[in-house]
Design an enzyme around this catalytic site. Sequence first.
Site, mmCIF file in Angstrom:
data_model
loop_
_atom_site.group_PDB
_atom_site.id
_atom_site.type_symbol
_atom_site.label_atom_id
_atom_site.label_comp_id
_atom_site.label_asym_id
_atom_site.label_seq_id
_atom_site.Cartn_x
_atom_site.Cartn_y
_atom_site.Cartn_z
ATOM 1 N N HIS A 33 1.706 9.937 -9.522
ATOM 2 C CA HIS A 33 1.448 11.479 -8.990
ATOM 3 C C HIS A 33 0.879 12.120 -10.174
ATOM 4 C CE1 HIS A 33 3.710 11.459 -5.081
ATOM 5 N NE2 HIS A 33 4.510 10.512 -5.615
ATOM 6 N N THR A 34 0.327 11.540 -10.960
ATOM 7 C CA THR A 34 -0.503 12.297 -12.111
ATOM 8 C C THR A 34 -1.652 12.509 -11.778
ATOM 9 O OG1 THR A 34 -0.947 10.052 -13.208
ATOM 10 C CG2 THR A 34 0.896 11.318 -13.815
ATOM 11 N N GLY A 123 2.133 -0.063 5.632
ATOM 12 C CA GLY A 123 2.965 1.030 4.950
ATOM 13 C C GLY A 123 3.831 0.779 3.696
ATOM 14 N N SER A 125 2.841 0.887 0.447
ATOM 15 C CA SER A 125 2.421 1.622 -0.492
ATOM 16 C C SER A 125 1.534 1.021 -1.693
ATOM 17 C CB SER A 125 3.618 2.363 -1.463
ATOM 18 O OG SER A 125 3.730 3.529 -1.238
ATOM 19 N N SER A 128 -3.469 0.275 1.706
ATOM 20 C CA SER A 128 -4.076 -0.226 2.682
ATOM 21 C C SER A 128 -5.092 0.634 3.264
ATOM 22 C CB SER A 128 -3.115 -0.689 3.840
ATOM 23 O OG SER A 128 -2.339 0.329 4.460
ATOM 24 N N SER A 129 -4.839 2.101 3.353
ATOM 25 C CA SER A 129 -5.625 2.908 3.973
ATOM 26 C C SER A 129 -7.128 3.107 3.041
ATOM 27 C CB SER A 129 -5.178 4.483 4.103
ATOM 28 O OG SER A 129 -4.859 4.964 2.766
ATOM 29 N N GLU A 161 -9.223 11.202 2.796
ATOM 30 C CA GLU A 161 -8.191 11.333 2.853
ATOM 31 C C GLU A 161 -7.861 12.737 3.018
ATOM 32 O OE1 GLU A 161 -5.714 9.562 2.906
ATOM 33 O OE2 GLU A 161 -6.330 7.192 2.384
ATOM 34 N N ASP A 173 -6.520 5.728 -5.841
ATOM 35 C CA ASP A 173 -6.567 4.508 -5.126
ATOM 36 C C ASP A 173 -7.820 3.937 -4.582
ATOM 37 O OD1 ASP A 173 -3.890 4.768 -5.045
ATOM 38 O OD2 ASP A 173 -3.522 5.364 -2.769
ATOM 39 N N TYR A 223 4.453 14.364 0.468
ATOM 40 C CA TYR A 223 3.282 14.054 -0.739
ATOM 41 C C TYR A 223 2.854 15.604 -0.754
ATOM 42 C CZ TYR A 223 -0.621 12.116 -3.052
ATOM 43 O OH TYR A 223 -1.629 11.664 -3.934
#
Length: 386
Positions: A33-34, A123, A125, A128-129, A161, A173, A223
């Site tokens: 989350h940086t 799902g 984490s 995969s998306s 996204e 990602d 998120y």
Amino acid sequence: MLKGMHKKFEALFDVKADVSAFAPGRINLIGEHTDYNGGYVFPAAIELGTYGLASIRTDRIIQLYSNNFEDIGMVSFSLDELEFNTQHDWANYPKGVVKYLKEQFNEMDRGFNILIEGNIPNGASLSSSASIELLTGWLIKQLFNLNLERLQLIKLGQVVENKFMGVNSGIMDQFIIGMGKAEHAILLDTATLDFTYVPTKFGDYVISIMNTNKRRSLTESKYNERRAECEAALSQLQQQLEITALGELSLAEFDKYQSLITDEVVSRRARHAISENERTKLAHQALSENNFEQFGALLNASHKSLKEDYEVTGIELDTLAETAQKVDGVLGARMTGAGFAGCAIALVNKNSIQKLEDEVSTTYIEKIGYAPSFYHVGISDGVKSL
């Protein structure tokens, strides 16, 4: 896997595939989350990922099929109808890629067929998306011979996204899946996109991936709420500080100006983003010096911050990470990814892998009621043609 996919492709589309590609998944060693706070991240691409085959068509129809979602079946739409559609489920990720590529490249004047199959647990984490996004872009690049640079594709994946899927995620990602290098992690400054390849040599230790087996949907998680809280903290700090992102602050500077933030929860969110950024830089230094004990201690501190200040772990991830931390032969463990479910990682001695799996499984089953899964996979190259 590919041999079977080629047979399936011909059965589905009555034509042979023109091109094939692979896009990896990823783990983030530290720096959670940086990325949307202008800080550092430290991810690595992994050998689990998504395989794809594609062929060009003579009409303007796009047909997508996933062996992972056979119950959804074939998803078809026109090159002229590229709006988000909830009924298209997973196929919205490639559809978003098609939409934004078409806006940039006139060469995309025909439809195509794509078959994909991934071995990333859904799902989990492990991204995969983003893997599907970059795979789709790479297949289309090959089909139409597009002059598409890796960084363009990476940025386009983030746009998908943010704008198409509605998740206010950062660029980590897509960046690692686009730029990954076998046996290396990447230290990425998300503010400048400057990056350094770092050999993932842990001596007698390996990274074990531990899956909660609880599915998490990023768009349904908190998120976006966490990102809004960080933006609120930044806005209040900007009353006296000339900064554009939380990642510009040291922890000492934050402590000095923390009183500008009026909400205690918002203050804790900012504290995580800033302290995690410092931990990420220290982890890079520790790995460069082969100080694996220090690296492990930073993993533990990261999980504690994600649990207490950022509140994105939950009982499943806490059980995995905190149980692993107590296993003899484990130097450190933390959740990886956005949180709420998905996976954790542990830095474990090669001789203690079975001990880790046994002890964590026993405790996890007692507390959660079902078993976790474990993966030991190599560090992979980024998206590539096959």
